[in-house]
Design a protein around this motif. Structure first.
Motif, PDB file in Angstrom:
ATOM      1  N   ILE A  90       4.111  22.714  24.447  1.00 48.77           N
ATOM      2  CA  ILE A  90       2.714  22.450  24.121  1.00 48.77           C
ATOM      3  C   ILE A  90       2.004  21.883  25.349  1.00 48.77           C
ATOM      4  N   ALA A  91       0.686  21.704  25.257  1.00 45.15           N
ATOM      5  CA  ALA A  91      -0.091  21.182  26.376  1.00 45.15           C
ATOM      6  C   ALA A  91       0.106  19.682  26.524  1.00 45.15           C
ATOM      7  N   ARG A  92      -0.065  19.189  27.759  1.00 46.79           N
ATOM      8  CA  ARG A  92       0.081  17.764  27.991  1.00 46.79           C
ATOM      9  C   ARG A  92      -0.934  16.958  27.187  1.00 46.79           C
ATOM     10  N   ALA A  93      -2.163  17.496  27.068  1.00 49.20           N
ATOM     11  CA  ALA A  93      -3.188  16.802  26.283  1.00 49.20           C
ATOM     12  C   ALA A  93      -2.772  16.684  24.817  1.00 49.20           C
ATOM     13  N   THR A  94      -2.068  17.698  24.320  1.00 50.78           N
ATOM     14  CA  THR A  94      -1.579  17.649  22.945  1.00 50.78           C
ATOM     15  C   THR A  94      -0.524  16.567  22.792  1.00 50.78           C
ATOM     16  N   VAL A  95       0.350  16.452  23.791  1.00 50.49           N
ATOM     17  CA  VAL A  95       1.361  15.393  23.774  1.00 50.49           C
ATOM     18  C   VAL A  95       0.684  14.029  23.722  1.00 50.49           C
ATOM     19  N   GLY A 151       0.810  -1.214   0.000  1.00 49.05           N
ATOM     20  CA  GLY A 151       0.000   0.000   0.000  1.00 49.05           C
ATOM     21  C   GLY A 151       0.839   1.256   0.000  1.00 49.05           C
ATOM     22  N   ASP A 152       0.179   2.377   0.232  1.00 52.52           N
ATOM     23  CA  ASP A 152       0.828   3.684   0.208  1.00 52.52           C
ATOM     24  C   ASP A 152       1.650   3.905   1.470  1.00 52.52           C
ATOM     25  N   ALA A 153       2.623   4.814   1.381  1.00 51.24           N
ATOM     26  CA  ALA A 153       3.459   5.153   2.530  1.00 51.24           C
ATOM     27  C   ALA A 153       2.658   5.929   3.563  1.00 51.24           C
ATOM     28  N   ILE A 154       3.039   5.792   4.803  1.00 51.03           N
ATOM     29  CA  ILE A 154       2.426   6.517   5.912  1.00 51.03           C
ATOM     30  C   ILE A 154       3.312   7.705   6.252  1.00 51.03           C
ATOM     31  N   ASP A 155       2.718   8.875   6.344  1.00 51.89           N
ATOM     32  CA  ASP A 155       3.459  10.083   6.698  1.00 51.89           C
ATOM     33  C   ASP A 155       3.459  10.282   8.204  1.00 51.89           C
ATOM     34  N   MET A 156       4.640  10.429   8.773  1.00 53.16           N
ATOM     35  CA  MET A 156       4.780  10.808  10.178  1.00 53.16           C
ATOM     36  C   MET A 156       5.479  12.154  10.231  1.00 53.16           C
ATOM     37  N   THR A 157       4.901  13.108  10.956  1.00 49.99           N
ATOM     38  CA  THR A 157       5.510  14.429  11.054  1.00 49.99           C
ATOM     39  C   THR A 157       6.655  14.416  12.054  1.00 49.99           C
ATOM     40  N   VAL A 158       7.524  15.422  11.951  1.00 48.04           N
ATOM     41  CA  VAL A 158       8.708  15.476  12.804  1.00 48.04           C
ATOM     42  C   VAL A 158       8.326  15.624  14.272  1.00 48.04           C
ATOM     43  N   ASP A 159       7.241  16.354  14.566  1.00 48.16           N
ATOM     44  CA  ASP A 159       6.824  16.490  15.968  1.00 48.16           C
ATOM     45  C   ASP A 159       6.284  15.167  16.515  1.00 48.16           C
ATOM     46  N   GLU A 160       5.680  14.354  15.660  1.00 47.08           N
ATOM     47  CA  GLU A 160       5.241  13.033  16.104  1.00 47.08           C
ATOM     48  C   GLU A 160       6.445  12.166  16.459  1.00 47.08           C
ATOM     49  N   LEU A 161       7.483  12.217  15.628  1.00 50.31           N
ATOM     50  CA  LEU A 161       8.707  11.483  15.933  1.00 50.31           C
ATOM     51  C   LEU A 161       9.329  11.985  17.229  1.00 50.31           C
ATOM     52  N   ARG A 209      -1.447   9.059  18.187  1.00 49.50           N
ATOM     53  CA  ARG A 209      -1.473   9.034  16.725  1.00 49.50           C
ATOM     54  C   ARG A 209      -0.192   8.414  16.167  1.00 49.50           C
ATOM     55  N   ALA A 210       0.957   8.780  16.762  1.00 52.66           N
ATOM     56  CA  ALA A 210       2.233   8.253  16.294  1.00 52.66           C
ATOM     57  C   ALA A 210       2.331   6.747  16.527  1.00 52.66           C
ATOM     58  N   HIS A 211       1.824   6.293  17.665  1.00 54.12           N
ATOM     59  CA  HIS A 211       1.843   4.850  17.943  1.00 54.12           C
ATOM     60  C   HIS A 211       1.018   4.079  16.913  1.00 54.12           C
ATOM     61  N   ARG A 212      -0.135   4.618  16.536  1.00 56.62           N
ATOM     62  CA  ARG A 212      -0.966   3.944  15.533  1.00 56.62           C
ATOM     63  C   ARG A 212      -0.251   3.855  14.193  1.00 56.62           C
ATOM     64  N   LYS A 213       0.456   4.915  13.829  1.00 62.14           N
ATOM     65  CA  LYS A 213       1.163   4.916  12.555  1.00 62.14           C
ATOM     66  C   LYS A 213       2.291   3.880  12.543  1.00 62.14           C
ATOM     67  N   VAL A 214       3.043   3.829  13.636  1.00 56.57           N
ATOM     68  CA  VAL A 214       4.130   2.857  13.717  1.00 56.57           C
ATOM     69  C   VAL A 214       3.565   1.440  13.680  1.00 56.57           C
ATOM     70  N   ALA A 215       2.490   1.198  14.431  1.00 53.20           N
ATOM     71  CA  ALA A 215       1.869  -0.128  14.446  1.00 53.20           C
ATOM     72  C   ALA A 215       1.359  -0.505  13.062  1.00 53.20           C
ATOM     73  N   ASN A 216       0.755   0.438  12.370  1.00 53.30           N
ATOM     74  CA  ASN A 216       0.251   0.195  11.023  1.00 53.30           C
ATOM     75  C   ASN A 216       1.389  -0.188  10.086  1.00 53.30           C
ATOM     76  N   ALA A 217       2.505   0.540  10.186  1.00 51.36           N
ATOM     77  CA  ALA A 217       3.645   0.257   9.324  1.00 51.36           C
ATOM     78  C   ALA A 217       4.238  -1.116   9.627  1.00 51.36           C
ATOM     79  N   LEU A 218       4.386  -1.439  10.912  1.00 50.81           N
ATOM     80  CA  LEU A 218       5.008  -2.709  11.288  1.00 50.81           C
ATOM     81  C   LEU A 218       4.118  -3.904  10.969  1.00 50.81           C
ATOM     82  N   VAL A 219       2.844  -3.787  11.294  1.00 52.73           N
ATOM     83  CA  VAL A 219       1.943  -4.925  11.124  1.00 52.73           C
ATOM     84  C   VAL A 219       1.551  -5.121   9.663  1.00 52.73           C
TER      85      VAL A 219
END
Length: 257
Positions: free
Chosen positions: A60-65, A28-38, A71-81
């Protein structure tokens, strides 16, 4: 009424590795992860900071973190699985100042070539972006005139190319290195011999003898291999760009293309 402008996220490192692909053909298509997510993954999962500390460091706010981390965890899991490529790019970010103060490097003599190796107890250190020391060699007429171990003074990742250039380095010998770092070094006029391992002195001797293999694409965003390996391994991994189109999954302010 215009929407509220998103607050800049402070990021401590310039990513050295910008793309990761699965072994074999990506699905499938590549998943984009932004630098702040990394950055959130780096601080939370690698450095072990709690979300409150990460929020203070990134401005930034703790809720934003928490939202970015999820979101970043879902992207990594999607890529790995699912075997999808992961591309790191963009984001509403501001890089924090990077300390570049270090002890003065020795002056380079006229007509000499300065070679630097990543250094760890006499051997090539295998991750360029985390190098804390370099060993520099001044060479003239095929002979080493001077050699010395120098520190980086806390400089890391994106600032190392500038440090080496300011130190008069002409050639770098290293282990694993990301594509972004290779580009920065090339722009600084520094020739890269990547994928090296073992004794620093032996690698420099091989360079002088003309037998040191040059692999300017050695990175650890690996693909098309039949074995597992880590960023600390001794070979080159030949990372290249992603395949297919991005799906911009769940991104905010991503400057990807």
């Amino acid at each position: 009424m215009a929407g509220r402008r998103e607050k800049l996220r402070r990021v401590g490192i310039i990513p050295e590795y910008r793309g990761f692909t699965p072994d074999g053909l990506a699905s499938g298509d590549a998943i984009d992860m932004t630098v702040d997510e990394l950055e959130v993954l780096r601080l939370c999962d690698l450095e072990g900071l709690n979300q409150e500390a990460v929020a203070q460091q990134m401005g930034i706010a703790r809720a934003t973190v928490a939202a970015i981390c999820s979101r970043a965890h879902r992207k990594v899991a999607n890529a790995l699985v699912n075997g999808r490529a992961l591309i790191i790019e963009g984001g509403n970010i501001a890089y924090s100042p990077i300390t570049t103060t270090t002890a003065a490097w020795p002056a380079k003599g006229v007509g000499t070539m300065r070679v630097a190796t990543t250094y760890d107890n006499g051997n090539i250190f295998m991750h360029f972006g985390r190098s804390e020391q370099f060993k520099i060699y001044d060479i003239q007429d095929g002979k080493v005139l001077n050699e010395q171990v120098v520190g980086t003074g806390g400089t890391g990742h994106g600032a190392l190319a500038g440090l080496l250039a300011n130190g008069g380095v002409d050639t770098l010998i290293c282990g694993g290195i990301g594509g972004g770092a290779i580009n920065a070094l090339a722009q600084a006029g520094i020739t890269v011999y990547a994928g090296a391992q073992g004794s620093c002195d032996a690698c420099v001797e091989a360079l002088i003898a003309g037998t040191l293999a040059q692999n300017g694409e050695a990175t650890c965003g690996c693909h098309s291999h039949d074995h597992e390996h880590t960023h600390e391994h001794g070979g080159s991994c030949g990372c290249h760009g992603h395949h297919g189109h991005h799906d911009h999954e769940g991104h905010e302010g991503c400057g990807c293309h």
